[in-house]
Design a protein around this motif. Structure first.
Motif, mmCIF file in Angstrom:
data_model
loop_
_atom_site.group_PDB
_atom_site.id
_atom_site.type_symbol
_atom_site.label_atom_id
_atom_site.label_comp_id
_atom_site.label_asym_id
_atom_site.label_seq_id
_atom_site.Cartn_x
_atom_site.Cartn_y
_atom_site.Cartn_z
ATOM 1 N N MET A 85 35.885 14.291 45.493
ATOM 2 C CA MET A 85 36.463 13.207 45.709
ATOM 3 C C MET A 85 37.586 12.525 44.916
ATOM 4 O O MET A 85 38.804 12.167 45.036
ATOM 5 C CB MET A 85 35.740 12.024 46.912
ATOM 6 N N ALA A 86 36.842 12.386 43.766
ATOM 7 C CA ALA A 86 37.415 11.557 42.672
ATOM 8 C C ALA A 86 38.703 12.237 42.051
ATOM 9 O O ALA A 86 39.986 11.625 41.695
ATOM 10 C CB ALA A 86 36.515 11.197 41.773
ATOM 11 N N GLN A 108 45.683 11.643 54.126
ATOM 12 C CA GLN A 108 46.475 12.836 53.966
ATOM 13 C C GLN A 108 46.407 13.331 52.765
ATOM 14 O O GLN A 108 46.385 14.261 52.329
ATOM 15 C CB GLN A 108 47.602 12.664 54.887
ATOM 16 N N ALA A 109 47.136 12.560 51.897
ATOM 17 C CA ALA A 109 47.401 12.782 50.309
ATOM 18 C C ALA A 109 46.066 13.313 49.714
ATOM 19 O O ALA A 109 45.947 14.222 49.043
ATOM 20 C CB ALA A 109 47.952 11.497 49.696
ATOM 21 N N ILE A 131 42.798 17.821 47.770
ATOM 22 C CA ILE A 131 41.519 18.411 47.794
ATOM 23 C C ILE A 131 41.630 19.995 48.206
ATOM 24 O O ILE A 131 41.194 20.950 47.484
ATOM 25 C CB ILE A 131 40.522 17.958 48.507
ATOM 26 N N HIS A 132 42.667 20.178 49.044
ATOM 27 C CA HIS A 132 42.945 21.574 49.548
ATOM 28 C C HIS A 132 43.639 22.315 48.728
ATOM 29 O O HIS A 132 43.591 23.470 48.517
ATOM 30 C CB HIS A 132 43.726 21.438 50.629
ATOM 31 N N GLY A 133 44.184 21.542 47.715
ATOM 32 C CA GLY A 133 45.170 22.368 46.571
ATOM 33 C C GLY A 133 44.242 22.649 45.339
ATOM 34 O O GLY A 133 44.898 23.240 44.442
ATOM 35 N N LEU A 134 42.836 22.221 45.067
ATOM 36 C CA LEU A 134 42.264 22.451 44.084
ATOM 37 C C LEU A 134 41.956 23.874 44.055
ATOM 38 O O LEU A 134 41.447 24.680 44.990
ATOM 39 C CB LEU A 134 40.723 21.799 44.195
ATOM 40 N N ALA A 166 34.884 25.805 42.558
ATOM 41 C CA ALA A 166 35.224 25.336 43.696
ATOM 42 C C ALA A 166 36.653 25.634 44.263
ATOM 43 O O ALA A 166 37.682 24.976 43.546
ATOM 44 C CB ALA A 166 34.941 23.992 44.048
ATOM 45 N N THR A 167 36.946 26.370 45.497
ATOM 46 C CA THR A 167 38.308 26.458 46.193
ATOM 47 C C THR A 167 37.797 26.278 47.363
ATOM 48 O O THR A 167 36.665 26.856 47.924
ATOM 49 C CB THR A 167 38.842 27.723 45.681
ATOM 50 N N PHE A 168 38.657 25.108 48.236
ATOM 51 C CA PHE A 168 38.327 25.024 49.556
ATOM 52 C C PHE A 168 39.188 26.006 50.644
ATOM 53 O O PHE A 168 40.405 26.158 49.914
ATOM 54 C CB PHE A 168 38.338 23.505 50.031
#
Lengths: 297, 389, 376
Positions: free
Chosen positions: B326-327, B339-340, B345-348, B358-360
């Motif tokens: 989250m951080a 949204q941002a 996080i989706h871009g990780l 981790a990739t979501f």
């Protein structure tokens, strides 16, 4: 098939032991003692503590030690039952019956979460476990521990029946169950007899608790809740207030559950046993022995 | 009370109501007065079971999150603002969780991390989502959690389906001939046995029977004899610690001698104690990696022990990782906007977690979740097979 | 000087020794023994209606709405237990039936919540008849165990079936929608922005409760209500007086069932997800506790009891570990000092001058009849 019956009997023996106390208390003051299952839990924890203390003092053979612990626990939980009656039930004995039900539920909460505060939410490991393998009986397997449970339950029930049938106190109990006012006029000490009933019922539940600890090896603070409901069901099946009915009801419930698992699977077990109960009560509204027997102790 | 009296009462009530409504210019109806703030600390709200039968895990979750928050603050906080953790009890109960979630929203949290039971976490998703709060779920992993399709909800624990695949792989490796599955009827354990059957049958596993036990009971004689009677040589029990330990004990008392595999909910140091010393042979569990299985985690372990005076438990690392994910999202997004942060996080790609890089996925679950097999040895669960080979 | 002076007549002779409670319709009284209580009631109703105008934090609205749903349940159970004297230990089953019916109707059959209302009512009537039917012959404790059994059967069945979503339950239950306007959008009246999602349920629950209080008090004073109380106090005597006891009992069940079902639908839409653990036996016991704790047969009492039962754990959040222990002890203490409930059906303020009225007429008869003489 025989395996299913044997499984049912061993579970039923537990239900019967707890149901006895339920039914006795109901018979004499018409109270659904919802805290009764928690006395069973209390018994397991008292046994746990006593056993811990005892093994650190003297080294007894396990069997003898267990018998001793059971007796001590029965005395202590019996005392707890008497105390419960004094504090929470006697002051409102003449209030509406449902008010007593509420104090019983309150007591149940207090016992459960009081024990949780002392021993924590995690289940505890019971220091002694009866584990002597299993035997083959008419083609069914049963562990020795479960045979012991059935035997102990049987012995306690016979002793209790004799006590109620043959002794003076037993007669007093039956008299109060029939008519408390008349019993008082006949010179029976009603308060003392009610205390005695609570003592015996709670002692039996305490014994069942120690047995449970010794047979399964784990105890937890919520273990009394479900067995309390099962015992209530068993007592009603048998005809609530009737001693022999409670025993029969316990065994009948154990068998119903066992057949429920065998025929329909574990997820439908409770539906099966409750449906049987409802059908049965529809045709026989006062349980197995409820209507016929006049004496209800 | 009479008809008249009631009518009058209503008239009076309405009169008072409208008077007050007109005078109440401060107006509370608009909702929360102290909503998320753009100044001051960034608040992370956590829901965890601190009462009830699962309360042990709540403490583990809270400790893990505290570790992460402390680390972040030591490095100067987030976006130049300090981070604050607010914990509420959900008791693993849907009603209590809803009340707890709204209490967090009213306390003005920016981000939500936590959740142990799937059933009680599910209704909180909508609450956080509609209040513009991104959510990372730490332990709960029922597949229905992602079915609502909310794009700002992420799971850092592997899904039941992923765990079931690991269990299937293990059963194949052990050469299981006849498999017996047991759950306790709760959402997560049942989802796990269902998924096991779903993946196991195409893989050629022979699942001979499935049974359900009541987690509040102690006598599982019926199921134990059924296991022995079915001739199974492999049991997969997905219930929690005590029922699984008792079932293992009773099945072995009745003569079961095969492998006993438990789901991650039952992998707990207490298992050996509860099942009894005579029955600890051939007990395995599916689990995500824990710090003591990893090389290079010694320092983390030491600082955890220094802080809490105890070993980390199940899901401690997931809570720790959840806060870090989250951080990282907030840092990349440069704001706490739902949204941002969700997009960030989706871009990780390959963000470093205890459970691996981790990739979501689009659904918000880990693309690659590593369930390993642990074995009960000397009273503790230790790594047995990482299923990589 | 009169030879015989009439002795002053003792004033008491012409007056009844006790002022009888008023029967039948009478005008609203601002004086009299119960007037202060009425005033308090009015103020309380007004107070909760204006509460959101002062503090509408999501949390407060949430716990108050949950509490109101509990109040609805307790009021429904009060009809069954308090008025008709039927001990029901599985009341949560009807709540579950309502919640699941609305959940299935809206997520699987594609109905809107408004369209689901008649379905919920219909299915709950059916459930009331099915559960009430076999239990009509049973008395007190046998009835209790059968209702407990039904409660468990409903929960376990919901846990095992596909259509109810199994243990995970039903989720994404749509909210209320009227002519294209959705709650989620909220609305504005007189410059005040209403957060529809939260505040709407608060007002809806409150209005439903007020309607329920009016409706149930009408029924309770009428022919049916008197039949219930007669059955409660002595079933055999009631039957001898020509009351159709079966009919009275089954109507009590049906009214209770429909009321709980509507509460269930409200809960399902407010939470948007339902699952079997919400319908455990413990919840039946808690609702029964709310009724007995407040005072059986007394609507204000039952409301107080339900608010207590549902809000006490929230207020005790701070002492999380100890709360159920406190809760249990509190129940015992309350019952010892107020055995007939916090606010029994004939209660007066403690400082009222007319307190003796209560003392002289004796405590209200709200007991569930014991079955001393039933089995001979």
């Amino acid at each position: 098939m025989i395996q299913v019956i044997v499984n049912g009997l061993s579970v039923g023996a537990f239900y019967a032991l707890v149901a006895l106390g339920y039914s006795m208390v109901y018979g004499i003051i018409k109270l659904l003692n919802f805290a009764h299952g928690d006395i069973y839990m209390l018994g397991a924890y008292v046994g746990f503590v006593v056993l811990g203390a005892l093994t650190s003092w003297l080294s007894l053979p396990t069997a003898l030690g267990l018998v001793l612990v059971t007796l001590v626990t029965m005395a202590l939980t019996g005392g707890a039952g008497v105390l419960m009656e004094r504090v929470a039930y006697r002051p409102i004995r003449h209030a509406p019956r449902l008010s007593l039900l509420i104090t019983a539920v309150g007591l149940s909460f207090a016992l459960e979460y009081g024990v949780r505060q002392i021993f924590g939410p995690k289940p505890s490991h019971f220091p002694v476990q009866i584990d002597a393998g299993s035997v083959n009986l008419f083609g069914a397997t049963i562990t020795t521990a479960r045979i012991i449970v059935i035997l102990v339950a049987g012995v306690l029930m016979v002793v209790l029946s004799l006590f109620v049938a043959k002794t003076r106190q037993g007669r007093a109990m039956r008299a109060i169950a029939l008519d408390a006012k008349a019993a008082r006029l006949m010179g029976i000490d009603v308060d003392r007899t009610i205390s005695l009933v609570f003592f015996i019922g709670s002692a039996l539940a305490g014994a069942a608790g120690v047995l449970a600890g010794a047979v399964y090896g784990t105890i937890d603070f919520l273990m009394g809740f479900i067995i309390g409901i099962k015992a209530f069901t068993a007592a009603v099946i048998g005809g609530i207030g009737n001693l022999y009915g409670a025993m029969l009801g316990g065994v009948a419930l154990g068998l119903l559950e066992s057949f429920g698992v065998a025929w329909l699977g574990g997820q439908w077990r409770d539906v099966f046993s409750f449906l049987c109960l409802i059908l049965f009560l529809t045709f026989r509204p006062t349980g197995i022995l409820g209507g016929r027997v006049v004496e209800r102790m | 009370m009479t008809k008249n009296s009631l009518v009058q009462r209503l008239v009076l009530a309405t009169a008072i109501l409208s008077t007050l409504a007109l005078t109440a210019c401060s107006g509370g109806v608009g909702g929360d007065q102290n909503g998320p703030n753009d100044e001051g600390p960034i608040r992370i709200g956590m829901l965890a079971p601190l009462t009830g039968s699962e309360s042990v895990y709540g403490t583990y979750l809270r400790n893990g999150a505290e570790m992460a928050v402390e680390e972040i603050n030591a490095q100067g906080g987030l976006l130049g603002r300090p981070v604050e953790l607010v914990v509420e009890d959900d008791g693993c109960d849907a009603q209590m969780a809803t009340a707890g979630a709204t209490k967090l929203v009213s306390a003005g949290i920016h981000l939500a991390v936590g959740g142990y039971c799937s059933g009680s976490t599910l209704p909180t998703e909508q609450i956080f989502y509609s209040n513009g709060i991104p959510q990372v779920i730490t332990a709960a992993n029922g597949s229905q959690l992602i079915e609502a399709g909310l794009d700002s909800v992420f799971l850092v624990n592997g899904l039941a389906t992923q765990q079931a695949q690991s269990a299937v792989k293990f059963a194949q490796k052990q050469g299981a001939q006849a498999i017996f599955t047991v759950d306790d009827g709760d959402a997560y354990p049942k989802g796990l046995t269902d998924a096991f059957a779903e993946y196991g049958q195409p893989a050629g596993l022979n699942i001979v029977a499935h049974e359900q036990i009541n987690k509040a009971e102690k006598d599982f004689g019926s199921v134990a004899t059924a296991i022995v009677g079915s001739g199974a040589d492999f049991v997969f029990c997905t219930a929690y610690v005590q029922p699984c330990a008792l079932l293992n004990q009773q099945a072995k008392q009745y003569g079961f001698s095969g492998d006993f595999l438990i789901g991650d909910g039952a992998v707990d140091a207490q298992f050996a104690d509860l099942t009894g010393a005579a029955y600890v042979e051939r007990v395995y569990g599916t689990f995500t990696q824990t710090p003591d299985m990893l090389v290079g985690a010694e320092q983390w372990l030491a600082s955890y022990q220094a802080k809490f005076g105890a070993e980390p438990g199940p899901y401690t690392t997931q809570a720790y990782d959840g806060v870090r994910v989250m951080a990282e999202g907030v840092r990349l997004a440069g704001s706490t906007d739902r949204q941002a942060v969700a997009d960030a996080i989706h871009g990780l790609r390959g963000f470093d977690l205890f459970s691996g890089p981790a990739t979501f996925t689009d659904q918000g679950v880990l693309a690659d979740s590593s369930f390993v097999i642990v074995v009960l040895k000397d009273g503790k669960f230790v790594l047995f097979d990482d299923l990589k080979s | 000087m009169a030879l015989v002076r009439a002795r002053p007549r003792p004033p008491d002779l012409l007056r009844p020794p006790v002022r009888l409670p008023e029967l039948g319709p009478s005008r609203w009284q601002w004086r009299g023994p119960r007037a202060p209580l009425r005033l308090i009631g009015v103020l309380a109703v007004a107070g909760v209606f204006v509460l959101p105008f002062f503090n509408a934090s999501t949390y407060l609205m949430q716990i108050m709405t949950s509490a109101y749903i509990y109040v609805m349940l307790a009021m429904g159970l009060n009809v069954v237990v308090g008025y008709a004297g039927l001990l029901d230990l599985g009341y949560i089953a009807f709540f579950a039936v309502g919640a699941y019916t609305s959940g299935i109707a809206t997520t699987r059959l594609g109905l809107s919540q408004v369209q689901a209302i008649p379905l919920v009512i219909g299915i709950c009537v059916l459930a009331g008849v099915i559960i009430g039917g076999p239990t009509l012959r049973l008395r007190s404790d046998y009835l209790a165990i059968v209702t407990l059994g039904f409660g468990e059967i409903i929960r376990v069945t919901a846990n095992n079936l596909q259509v109810t979503g199994g243990p995970a339950g039903i989720y994404a239950i749509p909210g209320w929608q009227f002519f294209g306007w959705r709650l989620r959008d909220g609305f504005t009246i007189g410059g005040l922005k209403f957060n529809g999602q939260v505040t709407f349920y608060y007002f809806v629950a409150l209005i439903v409760i007020v309607l329920g209080v009016l409706g149930i008090s009408q029924i309770a004073r009428g022919r049916l209500g008197r039949a219930w109380k007669a059955v409660r106090d002595d079933e055999d005597a009631a039957e001898a007086m020509g009351i159709n006891t079966y009919q009275a009992k089954i109507t009590a069940y049906i009214i209770g069932a429909v009321w709980a079902g509507l509460a269930g639908q409200l809960m399902a839409t407010q939470q948007s997800a339902i699952s079997p653990p919400s319908f455990q036996f413990l919840h039946s016991a808690l609702i029964l506790m709310a009724v007995v704790l407040g005072g059986m047969g007394s609507t204000p009492g039952v409301i107080i009891g339900a608010l207590f039962i549902s809000l006490a754990p929230e207020f005790l959040r701070g002492v999380s570990d100890w709360r159920y222990l406190f809760f249990g002890l509190l129940l015992i203490v309350v019952m010892i000092f107020r055995p007939a409930g916090l606010w029994p059906a004939t209660s007066l303020l403690p400082w009222s001058r007319d307190r003796r009225l209560q003392a002289e007429t004796g405590p209200p008869s709200t007991a569930v009849k014991s079955d001393h003489r039933e089995r001979t």
